[in-house]
Design an enzyme around this catalytic site. Structure first.
Site, PDB file in Angstrom:
ATOM      1  N   CYS A  66     -40.109  34.565   4.045  1.00 19.52           N
ATOM      2  CA  CYS A  66     -39.737  34.042   2.627  1.00 19.52           C
ATOM      3  C   CYS A  66     -38.310  34.280   2.465  1.00 19.52           C
ATOM      4  O   CYS A  66     -37.943  35.245   2.616  1.00 19.52           O
ATOM      5  CB  CYS A  66     -40.827  34.742   1.723  1.00 19.52           C
ATOM      6  SG  CYS A  66     -40.350  34.736   0.003  1.00 19.52           S
TER       7      CYS A  66
ATOM      8  N   CYS B 146     -38.734  37.775  -4.634  1.00 21.99           N
ATOM      9  CA  CYS B 146     -40.060  37.914  -4.237  1.00 21.99           C
ATOM     10  C   CYS B 146     -40.732  38.879  -4.731  1.00 21.99           C
ATOM     11  O   CYS B 146     -40.356  40.082  -4.159  1.00 21.99           O
ATOM     12  CB  CYS B 146     -40.263  37.185  -2.827  1.00 21.99           C
ATOM     13  SG  CYS B 146     -42.043  37.299  -2.319  1.00 21.99           S
TER      14      CYS B 146
ATOM     15  N   CYS C 226     -44.020  33.530  -4.191  1.00 21.45           N
ATOM     16  CA  CYS C 226     -42.962  33.230  -5.261  1.00 21.45           C
ATOM     17  C   CYS C 226     -42.294  31.927  -5.377  1.00 21.45           C
ATOM     18  O   CYS C 226     -41.687  31.775  -6.125  1.00 21.45           O
ATOM     19  CB  CYS C 226     -41.499  34.398  -5.160  1.00 21.45           C
ATOM     20  SG  CYS C 226     -40.932  34.008  -3.475  1.00 21.45           S
TER      21      CYS C 226
ATOM     22  N   TYR D  42     -60.991  67.417  32.667  1.00 18.70           N
ATOM     23  CA  TYR D  42     -61.924  66.791  33.682  1.00 18.70           C
ATOM     24  C   TYR D  42     -61.534  66.764  34.974  1.00 18.70           C
ATOM     25  O   TYR D  42     -61.990  66.224  35.734  1.00 18.70           O
ATOM     26  CB  TYR D  42     -62.380  65.570  32.985  1.00 18.70           C
ATOM     27  CG  TYR D  42     -61.107  64.660  32.738  1.00 18.70           C
ATOM     28  CD1 TYR D  42     -60.074  63.958  33.808  1.00 18.70           C
ATOM     29  CD2 TYR D  42     -60.911  64.209  31.482  1.00 18.70           C
ATOM     30  CE1 TYR D  42     -58.969  63.392  33.373  1.00 18.70           C
ATOM     31  CE2 TYR D  42     -59.951  63.336  31.067  1.00 18.70           C
ATOM     32  CZ  TYR D  42     -58.955  62.979  32.129  1.00 18.70           C
ATOM     33  OH  TYR D  42     -57.960  62.218  31.912  1.00 18.70           O
TER      34      TYR D  42
ATOM     35  N   LYS E  42     -65.673  58.400  29.526  1.00 11.14           N
ATOM     36  CA  LYS E  42     -64.151  57.836  29.710  1.00 11.14           C
ATOM     37  C   LYS E  42     -63.482  58.002  28.340  1.00 11.14           C
ATOM     38  O   LYS E  42     -64.043  57.007  27.466  1.00 11.14           O
ATOM     39  CB  LYS E  42     -64.073  56.580  30.397  1.00 11.14           C
ATOM     40  CG  LYS E  42     -62.454  56.106  30.384  1.00 11.14           C
ATOM     41  CD  LYS E  42     -62.312  54.790  31.130  1.00 11.14           C
ATOM     42  CE  LYS E  42     -60.968  54.555  31.277  1.00 11.14           C
ATOM     43  NZ  LYS E  42     -60.076  54.359  30.104  1.00 11.14           N
TER      44      LYS E  42
ATOM     45  N   LYS F  52     -66.534  50.321  32.511  1.00 16.87           N
ATOM     46  CA  LYS F  52     -66.383  50.088  30.988  1.00 16.87           C
ATOM     47  C   LYS F  52     -67.194  49.522  30.302  1.00 16.87           C
ATOM     48  O   LYS F  52     -68.350  48.824  30.924  1.00 16.87           O
ATOM     49  CB  LYS F  52     -64.881  49.143  30.966  1.00 16.87           C
ATOM     50  CG  LYS F  52     -63.729  49.411  31.595  1.00 16.87           C
ATOM     51  CD  LYS F  52     -62.788  50.488  30.914  1.00 16.87           C
ATOM     52  CE  LYS F  52     -62.168  50.015  29.897  1.00 16.87           C
ATOM     53  NZ  LYS F  52     -60.816  49.581  30.220  1.00 16.87           N
TER      54      LYS F  52
ATOM     55  N   CYS G 209     -43.044  30.174  -0.192  1.00 17.05           N
ATOM     56  CA  CYS G 209     -43.860  31.391  -0.217  1.00 17.05           C
ATOM     57  C   CYS G 209     -44.948  31.235  -1.314  1.00 17.05           C
ATOM     58  O   CYS G 209     -44.826  30.769  -2.291  1.00 17.05           O
ATOM     59  CB  CYS G 209     -42.843  32.358  -0.581  1.00 17.05           C
ATOM     60  SG  CYS G 209     -43.516  34.051  -1.024  1.00 17.05           S
TER      61      CYS G 209
ATOM     62  N   GLU H 227     -69.152  61.011  33.678  1.00 21.10           N
ATOM     63  CA  GLU H 227     -68.827  61.687  32.561  1.00 21.10           C
ATOM     64  C   GLU H 227     -68.238  60.501  31.627  1.00 21.10           C
ATOM     65  O   GLU H 227     -67.901  59.331  32.095  1.00 21.10           O
ATOM     66  CB  GLU H 227     -67.992  62.736  32.739  1.00 21.10           C
ATOM     67  CG  GLU H 227     -66.711  62.303  33.364  1.00 21.10           C
ATOM     68  CD  GLU H 227     -66.248  63.431  33.982  1.00 21.10           C
ATOM     69  OE1 GLU H 227     -66.728  64.229  34.788  1.00 21.10           O
ATOM     70  OE2 GLU H 227     -64.835  63.512  34.308  1.00 21.10           O
TER      71      GLU H 227
ATOM     72  N   ASP I  32     -61.218  57.898  25.261  1.00 19.93           N
ATOM     73  CA  ASP I  32     -60.121  56.989  24.830  1.00 19.93           C
ATOM     74  C   ASP I  32     -59.081  57.696  24.034  1.00 19.93           C
ATOM     75  O   ASP I  32     -58.982  57.846  22.810  1.00 19.93           O
ATOM     76  CB  ASP I  32     -60.554  56.030  23.879  1.00 19.93           C
ATOM     77  CG  ASP I  32     -59.798  54.539  24.053  1.00 19.93           C
ATOM     78  OD1 ASP I  32     -58.727  54.781  24.685  1.00 19.93           O
ATOM     79  OD2 ASP I  32     -60.119  53.949  23.049  1.00 19.93           O
TER      80      ASP I  32
HETATM   81  S1  IVH Z   1     -60.102  60.993  35.961  1.00 17.06           S
HETATM   82  C1  IVH Z   1     -58.121  61.098  39.637  1.00 17.06           C
HETATM   83  N1  IVH Z   1     -61.783  61.416  34.059  1.00 17.06           N
HETATM   84  O1  IVH Z   1     -58.759  57.086  31.925  1.00 17.06           O
HETATM   85  C2  IVH Z   1     -58.643  60.947  38.496  1.00 17.06           C
HETATM   86  N2  IVH Z   1     -59.829  60.060  33.783  1.00 17.06           N
HETATM   87  O2  IVH Z   1     -56.646  55.055  34.204  1.00 17.06           O
HETATM   88  C3  IVH Z   1     -58.004  60.303  37.351  1.00 17.06           C
HETATM   89  N3  IVH Z   1     -59.640  59.130  31.279  1.00 17.06           N
HETATM   90  O3  IVH Z   1     -55.374  57.889  32.564  1.00 17.06           O
HETATM   91  C4  IVH Z   1     -58.584  60.433  36.152  1.00 17.06           C
HETATM   92  N4  IVH Z   1     -61.703  60.055  30.727  1.00 17.06           N
HETATM   93  O4  IVH Z   1     -56.523  59.346  30.868  1.00 17.06           O
HETATM   94  C5  IVH Z   1     -60.738  60.799  34.487  1.00 17.06           C
HETATM   95  N5  IVH Z   1     -63.451  61.690  32.366  1.00 17.06           N
HETATM   96  C6  IVH Z   1     -62.309  61.258  32.725  1.00 17.06           C
HETATM   97  C7  IVH Z   1     -61.389  60.449  31.893  1.00 17.06           C
HETATM   98  C8  IVH Z   1     -60.060  59.893  32.294  1.00 17.06           C
HETATM   99  C9  IVH Z   1     -60.513  59.235  30.289  1.00 17.06           C
HETATM  100  C10 IVH Z   1     -58.347  58.505  31.254  1.00 17.06           C
HETATM  101  C11 IVH Z   1     -57.486  58.859  32.047  1.00 17.06           C
HETATM  102  C12 IVH Z   1     -56.552  57.838  32.819  1.00 17.06           C
HETATM  103  C13 IVH Z   1     -57.526  56.495  32.328  1.00 17.06           C
HETATM  104  C14 IVH Z   1     -57.842  55.924  33.683  1.00 17.06           C
END
Ligand code: IVH
Length: 686
Positions: free
Chosen positions: A438, A444, A425, A240, A130, A328, A422, A128, A132
């Protein structure tokens, strides 16, 4: 919350009829259902107008019977009174983090390790996005949302229950019949890109600083002491992970997500169950390719061993599970050329080198400048005009130069040096560690403009209409040479400026005049003393109570104050020693600027209301409209005749009219007369 204000002085026993009670329950269910369709399923089934009517009916019923307002009512998402600090919450289970992998070899090795440890040749994974954003824990008891917290150190987080309540995709009540008695769930709070850009536009229009990226915007919005601010920010949540639940735990991660979805919780719509690691790699590749089309930022995918019993067997390391990893995406980067290195001068005089780049598109955004932070950074990376550099944008709006593409020094221009004077000025530049300043101060124009913008900003003197453009004109036309000149401005001077007519001049001068009564913390913050931001200003105002006491304190006295260390003390003492600063403060006083003394209880009330705005609609019973207006204005608030997103409270009396509809639409807090009077009482006691 409205409920809290009902405590001692609840209205007489109500005459609610059974059919009204039924209607109330029905309305709550209907609204919850449509919230779910709109915010979680992304597929509304009624028009906004129909939804508003349901909402208004509920508001009206709850207003008639305030004792029937429950915390899980859809009307209770608008934010609660501000807190002094966020409380602490012990998590039900440690909130772990994830190990990061960056290439497919590492992912294949992870798959091999899983198979070896489990003694099998096939492992299923759920993958799934990740997200942000910020990781949060949400707890439901008997289906009702009762508590939410940030991750904190993994064991103890901050209590953000009232802030999470304002997020519309988070159900306050789980779907009937399907939920466990107790459920603790983990998810991510984030901001969609379009909402993030719109928020930043609003912030800059108001003269506030824009957020650097959606993640910072989400964090800044969620960890708020004032949940009304959170309520005005477009946050979303996706769940999640089940952290704890009563009853039998679903047998796999996939089943866990389905259980959460059946409870009405939002779960990742983009997810895949993979039977082989090649399918995992394919999901990663496809998702990365489509990354730009997603409405939110993701920085990779999360790969989780699907079977629950296998997760348990694999267990965890100290801070991360063995059964899940983050795979990542490669950071978004492009190569371009440094065409020039410019210097920008900030409000405290700091010189910041900026690389002006040949425009290049990185991750869908055209980049033409990148900050080089400070002289040390330029030296470390050895960036010179004409160099080819790699720029990266890791979800950030302000791009950074990651590295220089090496070429022989013979074909390069001379090394970059910070100027000795600067560029704005011409004053001498002084050095403090890696930073160059400065020394021109208010002489300024760049520093003066920055100082005025800061003084007028919302968190300081809150002068409406004094944005970047106007400030620049005031300084460039020589109308304002220090802060006190603001209070000397005359209408005919403003009329000389571009974009100013009679009405806009009057509005600005009115706003400037209104700022003359200011609380000590806002004034201190507005002076723009280095290291003295909003929080430190509050600490100082509370400790010292008056500007005189602060101006006559020495280093030792400052350091006796909690949270004030040697650097802040030094900065304060040198600011107030400077005769030009003392002179400006003197003149501000002479021109009628009056600082509210925190030690007087009456003024303390004024403080609590400053910056708030009220709109009245309908008739009041216990006081006339004019009295109500005068009352809130005396307490530092402003009164407006129309409702906007900026309105803090709408006070609705009898026969309120369309302003009430608009308030509901914009999510503005609505108070009835009693709640309004309670609020005033509360502020006085606070
Ligand atoms: S699972 C034990 N699933 O990524 C499982 N984390 O360090 C722990 N994050 O702090 C996390 N999307 O904030 C999981 N689909 C996802 C996620 C997710 C974002 C973040 C979470 C965690 C960081 C990884």
């Amino acid at each position: 919350m409205r409920q809290d204000s009902l405590s001692d002085d609840s209205p007489p026993p109500s005459r609610v009829t059974r059919s009204e009670q039924e209607r109330l329950a029905q309305l709550k269910d209907q609204i919850r259902h449509h919230d779910y369709l709109y915010y979680v399923k992304d597929c509304p089934q009624i028009s906004d107008g129909e939804y508003d009517r349901l909402f208004q009916d509920l508001v009206a019923l709850e207003r008639a019977y305030p004792e029937l307002v429950t915390p899980d009512s859809p009307t209770q998402r608008v934010g609660a009174p501000p807190l002094d600090e966020l409380g602490k919450v012990q998590h039900e289970r440690p909130m772990l983090s994830l190990d990061s992998l960056v290439n497919s070899e590492e992912v294949l090795a992870f798959d091999q390790r899983m198979k070896r440890e489990l003694g099998t040749d096939q492992v299923e994974y759920t993958v799934e996005p990740k997200f942000d954003g910020l990781s949060v824990e949400m707890v439901y008891d008997h289906g009702t949302f009762v508590r939410g917290s940030t991750r904190g150190d993994g064991n103890v987080g901050e209590d953000i229950t009232i802030n999470l309540r304002t997020i519309r995709s988070l159900p306050l009540q789980l779907q009937t019949g399907t939920y466990p008695d107790h459920l603790a769930v983990r998810g991510e709070v984030y901001m969609r890109l379009s909402d993030f850009h719109a928020l930043n536009r609003r912030m800059t229009e108001r003269g506030d600083d824009a957020f650097a990226n959606p993640r910072n915007a989400a964090a800044g919005s969620l960890r708020q002491l004032d949940s009304q601010i959170t309520s005005s920010r477009p946050l979303v949540v996706t769940c999640y992970e089940v952290m704890a639940m009563t009853g039998s735990h679903p047998p796999s991660h996939w089943a866990e997500l389905e259980t959460l979805a059946a409870c009405g919780l939002p779960v990742p719509t983009l997810r895949r169950r993979c039977e082989t690691i090649d399918q995992v790699l394919a999901f990663h590749r496809e998702t990365e390719e489509h990354r730009e089309n997603l409405p939110y930022e993701i920085d990779g995918v999360v790969v989780k061993v699907d079977r629950g019993d296998w997760q348990a067997r694999l267990g965890m390391k100290s801070r991360s599970p063995r059964w899940a990893v983050a795979f990542k995406f490669a950071p978004r980067k492009e190569i371009t050329e440094v065409q020039d290195i410019a210097i920008s001068v900030g409000r405290t005089g700091t010189l910041t080198p900026l690389a002006l780049l040949k425009p290049v598109e990185v991750g869908g955004v055209t980049i033409s400048r990148a900050t080089l932070h400070n002289a040390d950074e330029v030296a470390r990376k050895d960036i010179r005009i004409g160099d080819r550099v790699r720029v990266e944008r890791a979800g950030d709006v302000i791009p950074a130069i990651a590295e220089r593409i090496p070429v022989s020094n013979e074909v390069r221009s001379d090394p970059f040096h910070m100027p000795s004077h600067c560029p704005i000025c011409g004053s001498a530049v002084a050095r403090e560690g890696a930073y160059f300043y400065c020394t021109g101060q208010a002489a300024c124009p760049a520093q003066l403009k920055g100082a005025i913008e800061h003084f007028a900003s919302k968190a300081a003197l809150n002068i409406d209409g004094l944005g970047k453009k106007t400030v620049a004109q005031l300084v460039d036309h020589g109308l304002v040479k220090d802060l006190s000149d603001l209070y000397r401005l005359r209408p005919e001077q403003l009329l000389e400026l571009e974009g100013f007519a009679e009405r806009s001049s009057t509005l600005l001068l009115d706003a400037i005049a209104r700022s003359k009564n200011v609380s000590l913390d806002r004034f201190l913050m507005g002076l723009g003393i280095r290291q003295v931001g909003r929080h430190v200003a509050k600490v100082l105002a509370k400790e010292f109570g008056s500007l005189d006491a602060i101006m006559s304190a020495d280093r030792d006295r400052f350091q006796e104050t909690r949270e004030i260390g040697p650097e802040i003390s030094e900065s304060l003492v040198s600011y107030f020693q400077e005769s030009s600063n003392r002179r400006v403060i003197d003149q501000l006083h002479t021109l009628g600027l009056s600082i509210v003394d925190m030690t007087s209880p009456q003024n303390r009330t004024a403080l609590l209301f400053s910056g708030k705005s009220f709109v009245f609609t309908g008739g009041l019973m216990r006081l006339t409209r004019d009295e109500a207006k005068a009352l809130v204005e005396r307490l530092g608030a402003t009164v407006s005749s129309s409702v906007s997103k900026k309105t803090s409270y709408v006070v609705a009396g009898t026969d309120p009219g369309s302003k009430l509809d608009l308030a509901a639409e914009l999510g503005v807090t609505v108070l009835d007369e009693k709640a309004f009077l309670d609020l005033i009482e509360q502020q006085k006691e606070g």
